[in-house]
Structure formats: structure tokens, C-alpha cells
Enzyme design. Structure first.
Site, mmCIF file in Angstrom:
data_model
loop_
_atom_site.group_PDB
_atom_site.id
_atom_site.type_symbol
_atom_site.label_atom_id
_atom_site.label_comp_id
_atom_site.label_asym_id
_atom_site.label_seq_id
_atom_site.Cartn_x
_atom_site.Cartn_y
_atom_site.Cartn_z
ATOM 1 N N ASP A 162 3.959 -24.161 5.348
ATOM 2 C CA ASP A 162 4.323 -24.429 6.736
ATOM 3 C C ASP A 162 5.835 -24.543 6.699
ATOM 4 O O ASP A 162 6.375 -25.557 6.251
ATOM 5 C CB ASP A 162 3.703 -25.743 7.228
ATOM 6 C CG ASP A 162 3.989 -25.954 8.706
ATOM 7 O OD1 ASP A 162 5.136 -25.713 9.132
ATOM 8 O OD2 ASP A 162 3.066 -26.358 9.437
ATOM 9 N N HIS A 163 6.515 -23.486 7.140
ATOM 10 C CA HIS A 163 7.950 -23.452 6.850
ATOM 11 C C HIS A 163 8.723 -24.563 7.564
ATOM 12 O O HIS A 163 9.836 -24.890 7.173
ATOM 13 C CB HIS A 163 8.547 -22.062 7.095
ATOM 14 C CG HIS A 163 8.778 -21.722 8.533
ATOM 15 N ND1 HIS A 163 7.768 -21.348 9.377
ATOM 16 C CD2 HIS A 163 9.905 -21.697 9.272
ATOM 17 C CE1 HIS A 163 8.273 -21.106 10.578
ATOM 18 N NE2 HIS A 163 9.578 -21.306 10.544
ATOM 19 N N LYS A 195 0.819 -18.628 6.683
ATOM 20 C CA LYS A 195 0.045 -18.821 7.893
ATOM 21 C C LYS A 195 -0.248 -17.461 8.517
ATOM 22 O O LYS A 195 0.449 -16.512 8.188
ATOM 23 C CB LYS A 195 0.785 -19.734 8.863
ATOM 24 C CG LYS A 195 2.062 -19.117 9.425
ATOM 25 C CD LYS A 195 2.664 -19.992 10.466
ATOM 26 C CE LYS A 195 1.872 -19.878 11.744
ATOM 27 N NZ LYS A 195 2.668 -19.267 12.837
ATOM 28 N N LYS A 239 12.274 -27.271 6.382
ATOM 29 C CA LYS A 239 13.548 -27.412 7.103
ATOM 30 C C LYS A 239 14.193 -28.739 6.705
ATOM 31 O O LYS A 239 13.521 -29.767 6.616
ATOM 32 C CB LYS A 239 13.322 -27.350 8.617
ATOM 33 C CG LYS A 239 12.887 -25.948 9.077
ATOM 34 C CD LYS A 239 12.782 -25.857 10.571
ATOM 35 C CE LYS A 239 12.113 -24.571 11.024
ATOM 36 N NZ LYS A 239 12.986 -23.425 11.160
ATOM 37 N N ASP A 291 -0.430 -20.838 17.172
ATOM 38 C CA ASP A 291 0.726 -20.308 16.450
ATOM 39 C C ASP A 291 1.708 -21.401 16.039
ATOM 40 O O ASP A 291 2.273 -21.353 14.949
ATOM 41 C CB ASP A 291 1.439 -19.276 17.350
ATOM 42 C CG ASP A 291 2.610 -18.600 16.652
ATOM 43 O OD1 ASP A 291 2.430 -18.169 15.496
ATOM 44 O OD2 ASP A 291 3.693 -18.504 17.254
ATOM 45 N N LYS A 313 7.882 -19.861 24.255
ATOM 46 C CA LYS A 313 8.743 -18.699 24.056
ATOM 47 C C LYS A 313 9.451 -18.408 25.377
ATOM 48 O O LYS A 313 8.992 -18.811 26.442
ATOM 49 C CB LYS A 313 7.911 -17.495 23.629
ATOM 50 C CG LYS A 313 7.317 -17.670 22.221
ATOM 51 C CD LYS A 313 6.920 -16.361 21.598
ATOM 52 C CE LYS A 313 6.266 -16.545 20.242
ATOM 53 N NZ LYS A 313 7.207 -16.879 19.153
ATOM 54 N N GLU A 339 12.043 -21.560 22.071
ATOM 55 C CA GLU A 339 12.548 -20.297 21.526
ATOM 56 C C GLU A 339 13.007 -19.436 22.685
ATOM 57 O O GLU A 339 12.351 -19.407 23.731
ATOM 58 C CB GLU A 339 11.430 -19.536 20.817
ATOM 59 C CG GLU A 339 11.024 -20.089 19.495
ATOM 60 C CD GLU A 339 9.997 -19.173 18.849
ATOM 61 O OE1 GLU A 339 10.393 -18.312 18.057
ATOM 62 O OE2 GLU A 339 8.806 -19.314 19.157
ATOM 63 N N ARG A 373 0.796 -1.226 0.000
ATOM 64 C CA ARG A 373 0.000 0.000 0.000
ATOM 65 C C ARG A 373 0.832 1.281 0.000
ATOM 66 O O ARG A 373 0.387 2.300 -0.486
ATOM 67 C CB ARG A 373 -0.896 0.010 1.240
ATOM 68 C CG ARG A 373 -1.982 -1.021 1.152
ATOM 69 C CD ARG A 373 -2.842 -1.021 2.379
ATOM 70 N NE ARG A 373 -2.216 -1.816 3.414
ATOM 71 C CZ ARG A 373 -2.894 -2.531 4.314
ATOM 72 N NH1 ARG A 373 -4.205 -2.515 4.306
ATOM 73 N NH2 ARG A 373 -2.279 -3.235 5.225
ATOM 74 N N HIS A 377 3.160 -26.331 12.759
ATOM 75 C CA HIS A 377 4.516 -26.889 12.764
ATOM 76 C C HIS A 377 4.653 -28.189 13.561
ATOM 77 O O HIS A 377 5.205 -29.172 13.097
ATOM 78 C CB HIS A 377 5.508 -25.880 13.346
ATOM 79 C CG HIS A 377 5.400 -24.508 12.744
ATOM 80 N ND1 HIS A 377 5.108 -24.300 11.412
ATOM 81 C CD2 HIS A 377 5.548 -23.273 13.271
ATOM 82 C CE1 HIS A 377 5.092 -22.998 11.172
ATOM 83 N NE2 HIS A 377 5.348 -22.355 12.281
HETATM 84 C C1 BG6 Z 1 6.311 -18.928 13.251
HETATM 85 C C2 BG6 Z 1 5.605 -18.446 14.484
HETATM 86 O O1 BG6 Z 1 5.436 -19.674 12.438
HETATM 87 O O2 BG6 Z 1 7.403 -19.755 13.620
HETATM 88 C C3 BG6 Z 1 6.559 -17.704 15.389
HETATM 89 O O3 BG6 Z 1 4.539 -17.593 14.100
HETATM 90 C C4 BG6 Z 1 7.777 -18.528 15.678
HETATM 91 O O4 BG6 Z 1 5.914 -17.322 16.596
HETATM 92 C C5 BG6 Z 1 8.378 -19.079 14.393
HETATM 93 O O5 BG6 Z 1 8.711 -17.695 16.326
HETATM 94 C C6 BG6 Z 1 9.475 -20.058 14.687
HETATM 95 O O6 BG6 Z 1 10.115 -20.395 13.505
HETATM 96 P P1 BG6 Z 1 11.616 -20.894 13.493
HETATM 97 O O7 BG6 Z 1 11.884 -21.264 12.077
HETATM 98 O O8 BG6 Z 1 12.441 -19.755 13.987
HETATM 99 O O9 BG6 Z 1 11.661 -22.060 14.431
#
Ligand code: BG6
Length: 516
Positions: free
Chosen positions: A199-200, A170, A204, A257, A362, A238, A63, A262
Site C-alpha cells: 500500500d504505497h 493492489k 510516504k 480504489d 478525482k 487529485e 509477454r 490508502h
Molecule cells: C493509486 C490509485 O493506488 O493511488 C490511483 O489506484 C491514484 O487511482 C493513486 O491516482 C494516487 O497515488 P498518489 O501517490 O499519487 O497519491
């Protein structure tokens, strides 16, 4: 590349992949964090690795008013900061010529008509051949307007012999109903085969290796069931707190989340049956079966099987940090969980009565994700009779380290050298860094490449996302339903491994969380 890499026998026979067809990648929400930290660095690394076609363009759609030049300069700064490889000036110059900025509101039909013209022009100038990959990285409330406008502008279809695909970031909904609605909206613009729900974690490297480890080795598969496996632990820790994402996180919490996507995906990779082949649908069919087999946790059972925690003030790496409720934009009486531990049962033949303990949080002492497969102990005859402290499932553990220090290790018992018979655990270790001699690509590199190639294996299918929400919704309902029945929130100090209640959850079964 050095000679030692050329001569590394483990690298021999690695199949290099096809280069994707020329295409334009349109990123919605191009001024956001994800574009800067992940997407553009990933695209640069793909280009630098020779993985992209020379007919390639990135169009940032957002935007704010901005010229192509300003956008390129901003992305360059971000790429220099976040790219896995350091930026080569020559290469970047070339790469940035393929970057464009398109300003529009997400809901403005005119912005999409002009996008279409621009893409046609880019096809002519850069040889992108009408192939389009739309990446929805804007706020989730924008997904519907974007998808609708794309369809109205005819951008969901492209010319004969070319393709148009969409990647959806997501969160994919906030519960089953919203995910179903979003699926319907996506489907009215793009077919399932053209839809890539990201879904990253699936991108991995070590997550991809789970199937290889299980199905390319004869050793593990025979033992991979309730007869030999005592329990499984999946941990995603984390050190980071909520950062500046309270706006989103307050309404999400750790269960939505991280677990819905994941962690359940990792659980599926561990628990799934061998697929009939490696096609996207065969693999995803097996994962959906696992999700359908999860024993639902409802009502009063939620308090028994799920612990929700929130961090209070503490310290990380020796530095004091505030509690969650003191973070910016967090309500002072927030009930949002920043930690969750679950005992999950997979009610099928293979996994009957094998608990999967999953924890995520976290502000834990360490940023690390791993899966521990704990095998049943050897019989308590001969050596194991007087072993103190050997809990069930602690003798042999296969640990799959998703991050950092990616690798796999096997814990076993060994005799300590000397005249007496003393037994001590030792570790056989495989680490990606030393065995393959090169850094693994970032998850987003692999996933962007796969989407360009049209391979959806590492993306969540419609039914997968919905099944995962079905499981999560029951728990959320117990947490947010009738006040007097809600299980309480448990607090833990930032920098600790989570609330005491989570230890009790696993200790009640005679186990303990692995130390990471
Ligand atoms: C994201 C979450 O999908 O994954 C975050 O929204 C999280 O809250 C993150 O920190 C963690 O990803 P990675 O690759 O750092 O483990």
C-alpha cells in the site's frame, strides 16, 4: 552534500539503515506503467543512494518479445523522465548491467522453469546468493497463475540460508471473498512472513511520521482522544481524471480504489493505540483493532453516511476537461464513483462519538492529501464568546500534510497586534523541505528496501486487508444491491471540491470541510 546539510542539527542522530542482502528482484508485468514510472526509478535511486548491495539484479518478466538491450533502453528513457534524482550516466551504465528481460506467458510452466535456470545463472554471475523478491505488478487476473506457476517451478522456496519473498500490488481483491481467495492462493505458495501486500501510502514519509508524531512527543498523546478531539478530516484530492485506466477503474470506483486501502490505512495510523513495540506484528495488531472497531455502515444508513459522486465536465487549471462519462472506455451511463465522502465512527473507548470524515476524489481543484485533527474549542468564556464563524473544532487544528509540501502545522488563535482585542487564527508550521534540507525518498523506494530487508511493518497483513474489505463490502452492497434502495450518484463539476451533498454531510454535524 553541502556543509549546511552536514551541520543541520535536525539530521544529527538519524540512524542509517542496514543494507539489504544481495538479491534478484523479478518484476511480473515489467512492461507496464508501474515498472516504468515507479519501480525502476525507485531501484535506481536506491542504487544511487548506496542503499543496495552490489549483488543485485532486476529481471523483467513479461509477454512481449524483447531483448535485454531494448528493455534497458526503455527503462533508461523512463528513468530519465520519472526519477527523483537526475540520472548520472556512469551510474546508470553500472545499474543497467544488472537488468535482464525474461519473456514468457504468465501461465506457461516452461517460462518459469527457464526463469529458475536464469536466476541460478544470475546468482553465479552477479552474486545474488539465491535471494529472490518476486514483484506481482501484472494485472490482478494474473496473480493466481503467477503464484501457482512459481510454486510448481519450486521458485517459492530457495536454497538453505536464502529467502524468497513476494510483493503483491493492489488491487488486493475486489471484495472480501476475492481477497480471501487471493490470500489463500498466496499462502499456498508463500508464508505470511514472506508476503508483502503493498500500500504505497504507507511508504510516504509523512504517513510514517504519524506514529513518531504521536508516540515520540508527550504533547499530543494526552489530547488524542474523544475528550479533546472534536473530529478528524482526511482528504485525498487529485487533479487527474481517470486517465487511460477506465478498464480497471470502471469496475473499481473511488471507494475500492482509494478508501479500502490508502485512506483506511491513514485512518488507522491516526486512531490506533500505541503498539507494544515497533515490530511489524505489534504495529499491525493495533491497526487491525481499529478496523474491527469501525462502525459498519449498512443498508439505509449508507445514504446517510456515504456520498458517492462523479465528475461532470468542468475545468482544471483553467483548461476545459470532459466529464467522467465522456472519458475513453467509460460507459455513457456509468454509475462508477470518482468521489466519495464518508462519515466514519470508530466504536472504541478512545474515539467514542468522534467522527472521522474522509473524502477522496478525482478532478478536484488540487492534488493534495492531508489529515486534519480538529480539537474541541476552548470554552466560550473570556475570548470566545462573540467569535462569529468559529465552528466547533476550527480553533485548533493539527494538519498533517501527506503530500505535496510535506509537513505538519498547528492552527491556533492569536491576538491581532493593536489596542483592541481582535482574535485571528495563525499557523505554526513545520515543513520537511526546510527542516531536513533534503527531498524525501519516494514511497516505493522505502517499500522495496523494506521488502528486501524482510521488514513488513509498512505492508498490509492478511487480516488487515480482509477487515478493510468487510467494512467496504457493506457500502458496495447498498450501492449495487436493490435498485430502488440505491442511494443516488451525486455529480460535481470537474475542478470543484465535490458534490454539494458532501458539504451537507459534514455541515449537518456543524462542521465544514477544510480548505486545502
Ligand atoms: C493509486 C490509485 O493506488 O493511488 C490511483 O489506484 C491514484 O487511482 C493513486 O491516482 C494516487 O497515488 P498518489 O501517490 O499519487 O497519491
Amino acid at each position: 552534500m553541502t556543509d549546511s546539510l552536514h551541520s543541520n542539527p535536525l539530521r544529527e542522530g538519524l540512524v542509517s539503515r542496514a543494507t539489504p542482502a544481495p538479491c534478484s528482484v523479478v518484476i511480473f508485468g515489467a512492461t507496464g506503467d508501474l515498472t516504468h514510472r515507479k519501480l525502476v526509478p525507485a531501484l535506481y535511486n536506491l542504487a544511487a543512494g548506496g542503499d543496495l548491495s552490489s549483488g543485485f539484479a532486476v529481471i523483467g518478466f513479461a509477454r512481449r518479445e524483447k531483448s535485454d538491450e531494448t528493455f534497458r533502453a526503455e527503462l533508461e528513457e523512463a528513468a530519465r523522465k520519472y526519477s527523483r534524482r537526475s540520472i548520472n550516466d556512469e551510474l546508470w551504465k553500472n545499474f543497467q548491467n544488472a537488468i535482464f528481460y525474461h519473456r514468457s506467458e504468465f501461465n506457461d510452466a516452461e517460462g518459469y522453469r527457464s526463469l529458475r535456470q536464469r536466476l541460478d545463472q544470475i546468482d553465479r554471475d552477479r552474486g545474488t546468493r539465491g535471494n529472490r523478491l518476486f514483484y506481482l505488478s501484472a494485472g490482478p487476473d494474473q496473480f493466481e497463475p503467477i503464484l501457482t506457476r512459481l510454486r510448481e517451478a519450486g521458485l517459492n522456496k530457495t536454497r538453505e540460508g536464502s529467502w524468497a519473498r513476494v510483493i503483491v500490488e493492489k488491487p488486493f481483491g475486489t471484495d472480501l471473498a476475492t481477497a480471501q481467495h487471493l490470500n489463500a492462493v498466496v499462502h499456498s505458495s508463500f508464508d505470511e512472513a514472506a508476503t508483502f501486500r503493498i500500500d504505497h501510502y504507507l511508504g510516504k514519509e509523512t504517513a510514517q511520521n504519524i506514529m513518531v508524531l504521536r508516540f515520540a512527543n508527550a504533547l499530543f498523546e494526552h489530547l488524542w482522544n474523544h475528550r479533546y478531539i472534536d473530529h478528524v478530516q482526511i482528504t485525498a484530492g487529485e487533479q487527474l481524471g481517470v486517465e487511460n485506466r477506465a478498464g480497471y477503474y470502471e469496475g473499481a470506483g473511488a471507494l475500492r480504489d482509494m478508501v479500502q486501502n490508502h485512506l483506511l490505512q491513514l485512518l488507522c495510523l491516526i486512531a490506533m493505540e500505541p503498539p507494544t513495540d515497533l515490530s511489524a506484528d505489534a504495529v499491525r495488531d493495533e491497526k487491525v483493532k481499529v478496523l474491527r472497531s469501525l462502525r459498519r455502515i449498512r443498508g439505509a444508513d449508507v445514504g446517510q453516511h456515504v456520498i458517492r459522486g462523479q465528475y461532470s465536465a468542468g475545468s482544471i487549471n483553467g483548461q476545459p476537461v470532459v466529464g467522467y462519462r465522456e472519458e475513453k472506455n467509460v460507459k455513457p451511463e456509468s454509475q462508477t464513483e470518482t468521489y466519495v465522502a464518508l462519515r466514519i465512527l470508530v466504536d472504541n473507548w478512545r474515539w467514542a462519538d468522534v467522527p472521522f470524515y474522509v473524502r477522496v476524489g478525482k478532478r478536484l481543484p488540487k492534488g493534495a492529501t492531508e489529515i486534519g485533527v480538529h480539537f474541541k474549542n476552548a470554552p466560550a468564556v473570556l475570548f470566545n464568546r462573540d467569535q462569529e464563524g468559529l465552528r466547533d473544532g476550527s480553533q485548533n487544528v493539527l494538519v498533517i500534510r501527506i503530500q505535496p509540501d510535506e509537513g505538519v502545522s498547528l492552527r491556533m488563535q492569536s491576538k491581532v497586534p493593536g489596542a483592541s482585542v481582535r482574535i485571528q487564527p495563525v499557523k505554526m508550521d513545520f515543513s520537511y523541505g526546510t527542516s531536513f534540507g533534503k527531498a524525501s525518498p519516494e514511497a516505493y523506494e522505502r517499500l522495496l528496501l523494506d521488502a528486501m530487508l524482510g521488514d513488513a511493518t509498512l505492508f498490509a497483513r492478511r487480516d488487515e486487508v480482509e477487515e478493510a474489505w468487510r467494512f467496504i463490502d457493506d457500502i458496495e452492497e447498498a450501492w449495487h444491491g436493490q435498485k430502488e434502495k440505491q442511494p443516488p450518484l451525486a455529480f460535481y463539476s470537474a475542478g470543484s471540491w465535490g458534490p454539494m451533498e458532501a458539504d451537507q454531510l459534514i455541515e449537518a454535524d456543524g462542521h465544514a470541510w477544510r480548505r486545502l
